[in-house]
Design a protein around this motif. Structure first.
Motif, short mmCIF file in Angstrom:
data_model
loop_
_atom_site.label_atom_id
_atom_site.label_comp_id
_atom_site.label_asym_id
_atom_site.label_seq_id
_atom_site.Cartn_x
_atom_site.Cartn_y
_atom_site.Cartn_z
N ALA A 72 0.99 -1.12 0.03
CA ALA A 72 0.03 -0.02 -0.03
C ALA A 72 0.91 1.32 0.04
O ALA A 72 0.46 2.35 -0.60
CB ALA A 72 -0.93 -0.09 1.08
N GLY A 73 1.97 1.17 0.86
CA GLY A 73 2.79 2.43 0.97
C GLY A 73 3.31 2.46 -0.81
O GLY A 73 3.62 3.71 -1.21
N HIS A 74 3.84 1.41 -1.41
CA HIS A 74 4.42 1.44 -2.59
C HIS A 74 3.06 2.29 -3.67
O HIS A 74 3.49 3.29 -4.36
CB HIS A 74 4.69 0.36 -3.45
CG HIS A 74 5.61 -0.43 -2.87
ND1 HIS A 74 6.62 0.08 -1.97
CD2 HIS A 74 5.98 -1.84 -2.65
CE1 HIS A 74 7.71 -1.03 -1.45
NE2 HIS A 74 7.24 -2.05 -2.10
N VAL B 295 2.64 6.17 -2.88
CA VAL B 295 3.72 6.90 -3.41
C VAL B 295 3.89 6.98 -4.72
O VAL B 295 3.71 8.23 -5.54
CB VAL B 295 4.86 6.64 -2.84
CG1 VAL B 295 6.17 7.15 -3.38
CG2 VAL B 295 5.24 6.46 -1.47
#
Lengths: 112, 112
Positions: free
Chosen positions: B24-26, B29
């Motif tokens: 989810a972080g990837h 961003v």
């Protein structure tokens, strides 16, 4: 130089996986915006590691140590629309920064 | 105008919560980097919703529909160092974009 980003999440809050994913997303974006290494890190595939602490005190300690070392860092506080009280500190994003500097700071923490 | 970001995660892969958080972080961003609305969205507190689909086919359908509507979107594939086969499609990030456009696209999906 190898760059990475570390996201440190509180495991004591018993957040659901969707909640954790959203908080981690906030941390990833906010910390990346603060980093002078964002472009290189994106070019390297934005390596990212998600670790855990089991208290707010420990989360604050990591934030402070990262600041003391001059690393780009952000604290995420939940808006409190669901699950948590408004202002609850949920996670910290650190970097992108040189991987060895992050390892020295967070090497003893376990994977979430 | 209200902006938000949606992250759509495959629930059929049985990823652990740390894995989901990293993916989810990837997505957060990468999709934010593609959006012309990043600055306004950050100023509004980077609203973010995490939804789920239960198959790769459904994930690809969402990606394609988002593209067809001209929304900023990215597909995240796992590098495969842990848990998953290399190249596994794990999630899609969409936006930041106007909230009502995202609601029309993803309104039928459930929260992760």
């Amino acid at each position: 130089m190898d760059f990475k980003q570390v996201i440190v999440v509180r495991s004591d809050l018993k957040m659901g996986k969707g909640k954790i994913a959203a908080q981690a997303g906030h941390a990833a974006v906010s910390a990346a915006e603060k980093s002078q290494y964002k472009k290189e890190w994106l070019g390297q595939g934005q390596k990212k590691t998600v670790l855990k602490v089991d208290s707010e005190a420990e989360l604050i300690r990591i934030l402070q140590e990262a600041k003391d070392r001059g690393l780009p860092v952000c604290m995420i506080e939940d808006a409190g629309h669901t699950q948590l009280e408004p202002g609850t500190r949920t996670c910290v994003g650190i970097g992108p920064a040189p991987a060895d500097e992050l390892d020295r700071l967070t090497g003893e923490l376990k994977l979430l």
